[in-house]
Design an enzyme around this catalytic site. Structure first.
Site, PDB file in Angstrom:
ATOM      1  N   ALA A  46      14.710 -55.546  83.781  1.00 12.63           N
ATOM      2  CA  ALA A  46      14.646 -54.116  84.105  1.00 12.63           C
ATOM      3  C   ALA A  46      13.927 -53.341  82.993  1.00 12.63           C
ATOM      4  O   ALA A  46      13.206 -52.376  83.266  1.00 12.63           O
ATOM      5  CB  ALA A  46      16.054 -53.572  84.314  1.00 12.63           C
ATOM      6  N   GLU A  84      26.506 -43.405  96.311  1.00 13.85           N
ATOM      7  CA  GLU A  84      25.454 -44.379  96.618  1.00 13.85           C
ATOM      8  C   GLU A  84      25.490 -44.689  98.108  1.00 13.85           C
ATOM      9  O   GLU A  84      26.555 -44.864  98.683  1.00 13.85           O
ATOM     10  CB  GLU A  84      25.683 -45.658  95.807  1.00 13.85           C
TER      11      GLU A  84
HETATM   12  P1  FAD Z   1      18.440 -56.700  83.755  1.00 18.89           P
HETATM   13  O1  FAD Z   1      18.767 -55.498  82.970  1.00 18.89           O
HETATM   14  O2  FAD Z   1      17.045 -57.221  83.669  1.00 18.89           O
HETATM   15  O3  FAD Z   1      19.470 -57.847  83.328  1.00 18.89           O
HETATM   16  C1  FAD Z   1      19.530 -59.064  84.046  1.00 18.89           C
HETATM   17  C2  FAD Z   1      19.912 -60.195  83.095  1.00 18.89           C
HETATM   18  O4  FAD Z   1      18.844 -60.403  82.144  1.00 18.89           O
HETATM   19  C3  FAD Z   1      21.159 -59.929  82.255  1.00 18.89           C
HETATM   20  O5  FAD Z   1      21.850 -61.135  82.093  1.00 18.89           O
HETATM   21  C4  FAD Z   1      20.610 -59.414  80.929  1.00 18.89           C
HETATM   22  O6  FAD Z   1      21.498 -59.685  79.855  1.00 18.89           O
HETATM   23  C5  FAD Z   1      19.297 -60.183  80.812  1.00 18.89           C
HETATM   24  N1  FAD Z   1      18.256 -59.399  80.127  1.00 18.89           N
HETATM   25  C6  FAD Z   1      17.974 -58.089  80.325  1.00 18.89           C
HETATM   26  N2  FAD Z   1      16.944 -57.712  79.538  1.00 18.89           N
HETATM   27  C7  FAD Z   1      16.571 -58.801  78.823  1.00 18.89           C
HETATM   28  C8  FAD Z   1      15.567 -59.049  77.842  1.00 18.89           C
HETATM   29  N3  FAD Z   1      14.729 -58.069  77.447  1.00 18.89           N
HETATM   30  N4  FAD Z   1      15.467 -60.309  77.332  1.00 18.89           N
HETATM   31  C9  FAD Z   1      16.311 -61.300  77.733  1.00 18.89           C
HETATM   32  N5  FAD Z   1      17.278 -61.125  78.667  1.00 18.89           N
HETATM   33  C10 FAD Z   1      17.398 -59.894  79.211  1.00 18.89           C
HETATM   34  N6  FAD Z   1      19.775 -54.807  93.461  1.00 18.89           N
HETATM   35  C11 FAD Z   1      18.838 -54.560  94.408  1.00 18.89           C
HETATM   36  O7  FAD Z   1      18.086 -55.462  94.786  1.00 18.89           O
HETATM   37  N7  FAD Z   1      18.698 -53.332  94.965  1.00 18.89           N
HETATM   38  C12 FAD Z   1      19.468 -52.280  94.600  1.00 18.89           C
HETATM   39  O8  FAD Z   1      19.306 -51.177  95.127  1.00 18.89           O
HETATM   40  C13 FAD Z   1      20.486 -52.499  93.598  1.00 18.89           C
HETATM   41  N8  FAD Z   1      21.263 -51.481  93.163  1.00 18.89           N
HETATM   42  C14 FAD Z   1      22.158 -51.701  92.135  1.00 18.89           C
HETATM   43  C15 FAD Z   1      22.891 -50.618  91.628  1.00 18.89           C
HETATM   44  C16 FAD Z   1      23.784 -50.800  90.572  1.00 18.89           C
HETATM   45  C17 FAD Z   1      24.545 -49.608  90.032  1.00 18.89           C
HETATM   46  C18 FAD Z   1      23.979 -52.101  90.023  1.00 18.89           C
HETATM   47  C19 FAD Z   1      24.972 -52.313  88.913  1.00 18.89           C
HETATM   48  C20 FAD Z   1      23.246 -53.176  90.524  1.00 18.89           C
HETATM   49  C21 FAD Z   1      22.334 -52.989  91.566  1.00 18.89           C
HETATM   50  N9  FAD Z   1      21.556 -54.040  92.084  1.00 18.89           N
HETATM   51  C22 FAD Z   1      20.608 -53.815  93.050  1.00 18.89           C
HETATM   52  C23 FAD Z   1      21.798 -55.411  91.623  1.00 18.89           C
HETATM   53  C24 FAD Z   1      20.901 -55.789  90.408  1.00 18.89           C
HETATM   54  O9  FAD Z   1      19.565 -55.853  90.821  1.00 18.89           O
HETATM   55  C25 FAD Z   1      21.406 -57.154  89.913  1.00 18.89           C
HETATM   56  O10 FAD Z   1      22.678 -57.030  89.339  1.00 18.89           O
HETATM   57  C26 FAD Z   1      20.454 -57.931  89.028  1.00 18.89           C
HETATM   58  O11 FAD Z   1      20.941 -59.270  88.935  1.00 18.89           O
HETATM   59  C27 FAD Z   1      20.326 -57.401  87.607  1.00 18.89           C
HETATM   60  O12 FAD Z   1      19.639 -56.232  87.567  1.00 18.89           O
HETATM   61  P2  FAD Z   1      19.485 -55.411  86.176  1.00 18.89           P
HETATM   62  O13 FAD Z   1      18.569 -54.323  86.427  1.00 18.89           O
HETATM   63  O14 FAD Z   1      20.811 -55.126  85.595  1.00 18.89           O
HETATM   64  O15 FAD Z   1      18.760 -56.558  85.299  1.00 18.89           O
END
Ligand code: FAD
Length: 286
Positions: free
Chosen positions: A122, A16
């Protein structure tokens, strides 16, 4: 071969990188990329700012450069601060550049930036991307539970929704305690999550990183890790070597435990990526 299919063949090894600040030249990262390409990773992912703090055109340019050099690029795409129109426009740019792999993310919620209302999670973004084209979509996962989740059960249920919406593989948040990853992997399997899970490994090689890890990262810090960091925090060279050795140890143990892949958070440090790649070259894929 798509990244999704690669997991059937081997232990995937990916890097990354992040774009330079808006005020910096992109050339610095291009030099780093050339060095990373020589290490022959299976793909290189590029972070993308949810709040516009870094230059997202740079992110796309870096992904294009990775592709030109013959490595598969993956672009991160956070959605919380973007409208459907803005995401559609970015997807068109991604498609036009021939980039096929997207890490679909919510993005961190910044108290100073009110989220736009089009995407809450997401999984909403993944469903949207699926409608817009033929991309290979990955998602993030959290071995030590996402900080916003009420419980591990809720977090796993939500992760299952993410996979059901179309994430074909998962990349984990960094962790320093492999047991935390193994326990998570087992629970994910029980929850019916059956896609490959890459382990996110962050080599901690300088003092700034230690401070960030202790205050913000939320990953548990095993005694062994804390001892090493305390012992060497004032000796940059020793800390760098110890951080590399710790990451290598983690990777050897993960590989022996049948991990699907290793995603190395390189912090744009080609020297560290090279040392780690060399140390594990006979292990990854053995
Ligand atoms: P989600 O999957 O949406 O989860 C977030 C929260 O919502 C969790 O608590 C989950 O349990 C809850 N949730 C998920 N789906 C639902 C649903 N359907 N109903 C109710 N609750 C739900 N951030 C950036 O800005 N740019 C980047 O380039 C970046 N790269 C990253 C790369 C990796 C490998 C990782 C692990 C993280 C990265 N992040 C990045 C950080 C990430 O955006 C944050 O951790 C963010 O807070 C959560 O993103 P997520 O996609 O996991 O969210």
């Amino acid at each position: 071969m798509s990244i999704k299919d690669l997991f059937q063949q081997k232990t995937v090894f990916s890097f990354e990188v992040f774009p330079p600040k808006k005020t910096s030249s992109i050339d610095v990262i291009y030099k780093t990329l050339d060095e990373l390409h020589d290490l022959k990773p299976d793909f290189i992912s590029v972070t993308f700012s949810a709040g516009g703090s870094s230059n997202n055109t740079y992110a796309l340019d870096i992904a294009s450069r990775i592709k030109e050099n013959g490595v598969a690029p993956m672009i991160h795409l956070p959605c919380i601060n973007y409208t459907k129109e803005e995401i559609t426009e970015t997807l068109e740019q991604i498609k036009a550049r021939g980039i096929e792999n997207i890490l679909a993310l919510r993005g961190d919620i910044n108290p100073d930036i009110p989220p736009k209302k089009d995407f809450a999670h997401a999984s909403d973004l993944i469903e949207f991307i699926k409608e817009k084209g033929n991309f290979d979509i990955a998602g993030a996962c959290y071995p030590e539970v996402h900080p916003d989740a009420d419980s591990i059960v809720d977090d796993l249920r939500n992760l299952k929704k993410k996979v059901d919406s179309g994430a074909s593989h998962l990349i984990s948040q960094l962790f320093f305690d492999n047991d935390a990853f193994y326990q998570f992997r087992e629970k994910a399997e029980l929850a019916g999550i059956d896609v490959p899970i890459e382990a996110g490994i962050m080599p901690v090689v300088n003092k700034n990183q230690i401070e960030r890890m202790v205050t913000t990262c939320g990953a548990s810090l095993p005694n062994k890790f804390v001892r090493i960091m305390q012992k060497y925090e004032h000796n940059p060279e020793a800390l760098r070597d110890a951080g590399i050795a710790y990451a290598v140890n983690q990777i050897v143990d993960l590989a022996a435990s049948g991990v699907d892949g290793i995603h190395l958070y390189t912090m744009n440090n080609a020297y560290v990526a090279r040392k780690i790649s060399e140390a594990i070259s006979g292990i990854i894929g053995a």
